[in-house]
Design a protein around this motif. Structure first.
Motif, PDB file in Angstrom:
ATOM      1  N   SER A  39      94.878 -31.756  50.027  1.00 16.37           N
ATOM      2  CA  SER A  39      93.695 -32.620  50.034  1.00 16.37           C
ATOM      3  C   SER A  39      93.083 -32.732  48.649  1.00 16.37           C
ATOM      4  O   SER A  39      92.666 -33.803  48.201  1.00 16.37           O
ATOM      5  CB  SER A  39      92.676 -32.079  51.026  1.00 16.37           C
ATOM      6  N   LEU A  40      93.012 -31.588  47.922  1.00 17.66           N
ATOM      7  CA  LEU A  40      92.452 -31.610  46.566  1.00 17.66           C
ATOM      8  C   LEU A  40      93.330 -32.429  45.624  1.00 17.66           C
ATOM      9  O   LEU A  40      92.824 -33.161  44.757  1.00 17.66           O
ATOM     10  CB  LEU A  40      92.313 -30.179  46.052  1.00 17.66           C
ATOM     11  N   THR A  41      94.634 -32.311  45.783  1.00 18.90           N
ATOM     12  CA  THR A  41      95.539 -33.111  44.940  1.00 18.90           C
ATOM     13  C   THR A  41      95.342 -34.595  45.186  1.00 18.90           C
ATOM     14  O   THR A  41      95.297 -35.416  44.250  1.00 18.90           O
ATOM     15  CB  THR A  41      96.982 -32.707  45.220  1.00 18.90           C
ATOM     16  N   ALA A  42      95.212 -34.941  46.443  1.00 21.60           N
ATOM     17  CA  ALA A  42      94.971 -36.368  46.768  1.00 21.60           C
ATOM     18  C   ALA A  42      93.634 -36.844  46.211  1.00 21.60           C
ATOM     19  O   ALA A  42      93.503 -37.975  45.710  1.00 21.60           O
ATOM     20  CB  ALA A  42      95.017 -36.564  48.278  1.00 21.60           C
ATOM     21  N   MET A  43      92.611 -35.986  46.234  1.00 23.73           N
ATOM     22  CA  MET A  43      91.299 -36.357  45.705  1.00 23.73           C
ATOM     23  C   MET A  43      91.361 -36.584  44.201  1.00 23.73           C
ATOM     24  O   MET A  43      90.782 -37.529  43.647  1.00 23.73           O
ATOM     25  CB  MET A  43      90.275 -35.257  46.036  1.00 23.73           C
ATOM     26  N   ALA A  44      92.111 -35.667  43.497  1.00 25.65           N
ATOM     27  CA  ALA A  44      92.244 -35.836  42.056  1.00 25.65           C
ATOM     28  C   ALA A  44      92.966 -37.138  41.716  1.00 25.65           C
ATOM     29  O   ALA A  44      92.603 -37.858  40.777  1.00 25.65           O
ATOM     30  CB  ALA A  44      93.004 -34.651  41.471  1.00 25.65           C
ATOM     31  N   ALA A  45      94.013 -37.453  42.461  1.00 31.52           N
ATOM     32  CA  ALA A  45      94.724 -38.720  42.224  1.00 31.52           C
ATOM     33  C   ALA A  45      93.821 -39.926  42.466  1.00 31.52           C
ATOM     34  O   ALA A  45      93.861 -40.929  41.751  1.00 31.52           O
ATOM     35  CB  ALA A  45      95.956 -38.786  43.108  1.00 31.52           C
ATOM     36  N   GLN A  46      92.959 -39.811  43.464  1.00 32.20           N
ATOM     37  CA  GLN A  46      92.055 -40.929  43.776  1.00 32.20           C
ATOM     38  C   GLN A  46      91.048 -41.137  42.654  1.00 32.20           C
ATOM     39  O   GLN A  46      90.757 -42.280  42.253  1.00 32.20           O
ATOM     40  CB  GLN A  46      91.340 -40.655  45.101  1.00 32.20           C
ATOM     41  N   PHE A  47      90.485 -40.012  42.128  1.00 30.47           N
ATOM     42  CA  PHE A  47      89.546 -40.141  41.004  1.00 30.47           C
ATOM     43  C   PHE A  47      90.237 -40.742  39.786  1.00 30.47           C
ATOM     44  O   PHE A  47      89.689 -41.586  39.075  1.00 30.47           O
ATOM     45  CB  PHE A  47      88.965 -38.769  40.652  1.00 30.47           C
ATOM     46  N   SER A  48      91.480 -40.296  39.523  1.00 27.48           N
ATOM     47  CA  SER A  48      92.209 -40.821  38.373  1.00 27.48           C
ATOM     48  C   SER A  48      92.489 -42.315  38.529  1.00 27.48           C
ATOM     49  O   SER A  48      92.403 -43.080  37.563  1.00 27.48           O
ATOM     50  CB  SER A  48      93.518 -40.039  38.216  1.00 27.48           C
ATOM     51  N   HIS A  49      92.783 -42.754  39.720  1.00 27.39           N
ATOM     52  CA  HIS A  49      93.059 -44.174  39.955  1.00 27.39           C
ATOM     53  C   HIS A  49      91.798 -45.022  39.831  1.00 27.39           C
ATOM     54  O   HIS A  49      91.822 -46.153  39.338  1.00 27.39           O
ATOM     55  CB  HIS A  49      93.683 -44.342  41.344  1.00 27.39           C
ATOM     56  N   MET A  50      90.649 -44.476  40.275  1.00 20.85           N
ATOM     57  CA  MET A  50      89.401 -45.226  40.223  1.00 20.85           C
ATOM     58  C   MET A  50      88.946 -45.473  38.790  1.00 20.85           C
ATOM     59  O   MET A  50      88.410 -46.538  38.449  1.00 20.85           O
ATOM     60  CB  MET A  50      88.309 -44.474  40.994  1.00 20.85           C
ATOM     61  N   HIS A  51      89.132 -44.544  37.868  1.00 18.43           N
ATOM     62  CA  HIS A  51      88.640 -44.649  36.492  1.00 18.43           C
ATOM     63  C   HIS A  51      89.730 -44.993  35.498  1.00 18.43           C
ATOM     64  O   HIS A  51      89.565 -44.842  34.302  1.00 18.43           O
ATOM     65  CB  HIS A  51      87.980 -43.319  36.084  1.00 18.43           C
ATOM     66  N   HIS A  52      90.897 -45.406  35.910  1.00 15.50           N
ATOM     67  CA  HIS A  52      91.983 -45.754  35.008  1.00 15.50           C
ATOM     68  C   HIS A  52      91.668 -46.955  34.126  1.00 15.50           C
ATOM     69  O   HIS A  52      92.013 -46.957  32.930  1.00 15.50           O
ATOM     70  CB  HIS A  52      93.271 -46.012  35.802  1.00 15.50           C
ATOM     71  N   PRO A  53      90.996 -48.064  34.574  1.00 15.19           N
ATOM     72  CA  PRO A  53      90.712 -49.207  33.679  1.00 15.19           C
ATOM     73  C   PRO A  53      89.819 -48.830  32.523  1.00 15.19           C
ATOM     74  O   PRO A  53      89.872 -49.433  31.457  1.00 15.19           O
ATOM     75  CB  PRO A  53      90.039 -50.225  34.603  1.00 15.19           C
ATOM     76  N   ALA A  54      88.945 -47.810  32.690  1.00 21.80           N
ATOM     77  CA  ALA A  54      88.017 -47.464  31.611  1.00 21.80           C
ATOM     78  C   ALA A  54      88.713 -46.777  30.473  1.00 21.80           C
ATOM     79  O   ALA A  54      88.171 -46.693  29.366  1.00 21.80           O
ATOM     80  CB  ALA A  54      86.908 -46.569  32.149  1.00 21.80           C
ATOM     81  N   GLN A  55      89.928 -46.308  30.634  1.00 23.20           N
ATOM     82  CA  GLN A  55      90.621 -45.591  29.559  1.00 23.20           C
ATOM     83  C   GLN A  55      91.077 -46.559  28.471  1.00 23.20           C
ATOM     84  O   GLN A  55      91.311 -46.167  27.334  1.00 23.20           O
ATOM     85  CB  GLN A  55      91.828 -44.835  30.121  1.00 23.20           C
TER      86      GLN A  55
END
Length: 344
Positions: A308-324
């Protein structure tokens, strides 16, 4: 103080090496980099100090998504460590309980063997008592038979004694008849004394001889009667002694019967104790099975939490990817970084 020669400089060096390889500097990764030395608590403290010292540059170097990713990863790592610690603690507790159970089981087996040995000893004693009882019973039967034989012999002696008494009475009657005949002869000879003096004297002598013989016979018969009386007294004494022995044997048989009942009661108590120990062993086995199932369930729960934590981290990374893409970081030779705005 660090244990095993670990200090802050070594931890910082290991952390930089991990960052250079693009790996996250977790506590376990740093410990592996250091050669699996040092305590996790000391490594965590040094990493925290290094993170606090580099917090300014980290804030300039990393975007919000990277910070969230690191924080989520750290949170996941801490939760994983806590889960591992809990599982390790449960396993250690389980190992202790299992060791205790095995010790109790071994003691129970030893006690069961002791009870079985005592039961075998009691069985042997019971058999010995039964054998002794049978022997005493046989001796009692023989004593009763001997007593009956002596009683019959006593009756036979009584009959013989009665016969002897009747014979003595008959002899006394004959003696009395002889005396009467002698008196009659004396009266008759007194009338014919002069004519038959010699014949009378011869007859008197002959009668005296017969009288002496009769007296001797009477003495012999009296001796036989005395001997019969002594034999009768001896037989009566032996019969009394046999009755005493019979009473003693009966008392011994009663005492052995009481001991036999006590041994049977002890054997029943041993069997009940064995059943209680076996039930206790079965309960301990069921408890061990339950603990193993509990540990397996906790392990599955920890794995689900990690996923579950791994999936949450992937979700956060996907949400903020355009800002990079808005900002880039340029690293210069002196190790500092500055932000370069994208060209219009």
């Amino acid at each position: 103080m660090a244990r095993g020669g670990i200090n802050k400089a070594l931890v910082q060096k290991a952390r930089r090496a991990l960052l250079a390889r693009g790996e996250h500097p977790s506590i376990d990764a740093v410990r592996v980099e250091l050669g699996n030395t040092g305590s996790k608590t000391t490594i965590h403290r040094y990493l925290k100090e290094l993170e606090e010292a580099d917090v300014g540059s980290i804030e300039r170097e990393k975007s919000l998504s990277e910070q969230l990713t690191i924080q989520v990863a750290q949170l996941a790592e801490r939760m994983q460590e806590e889960a591992h610690a809990a599982v390790a603690q449960e396993r250690e507790q389980l190992a202790l309980e299992r060791t205790e159970y095995l010790l109790q089981l071994q003691q129970s087996e030893i006690r069961i063997k002791q009870l079985e040995g005592e039961a075998e000893g009691l069985t042997t004693q019971l058999q010995e008592v039964r054998l002794a009882y049978q022997q005493d019973h046989q001796q009692l039967q023989q004593a009763l038979i001997e007593c009956a034989r002596l009683h019959q012999a006593n009756q036979d002696l009584g009959v013989r004694l009665a016969d002897r008494e009747s014979q003595i009475l008959s002899l006394e009657e004959k003696h009395q008849h002889v005396r009467d005949a002698l008196e009659h002869y004396r009266l008759a000879s007194k009338e014919q004394r002069e004519q038959e003096q010699r014949r009378h004297e011869a007859q008197v002598q002959q009668l005296q001889v017969e009288t002496r013989q009769l007296q001797q016979v009477l003495v012999i018969k009296q001796d036989e009667l005395t001997q019969l009386n002594r034999d009768n007294e001896r037989f009566v004494t032996e019969a009394r002694q046999m009755r005493k022995d019979l009473t003693t044997n009966q008392t011994g048989l009663e005492r052995q019967a009481n001991e036999l009942a006590s041994l049977a009661q002890q054997l029943a108590l041993s069997e009940s104790g064995k059943a209680v120990l076996q039930a206790r062993a079965n309960d301990l086995q069921a408890e061990v099975t339950r603990l193993v199932d509990t540990v397996a369930a906790q392990t599955r729960q920890a794995e689900a939490l990690q996923a579950s934590l791994t999936a949450m981290a992937a979700q956060f990374s996907h949400m903020h990817h355009p800002a990079q893409a808005e900002t880039t970081t340029q690293v210069v030779d002196d190790g500092t970084a500055e932000q370069i705005a994208p060209s219009p």
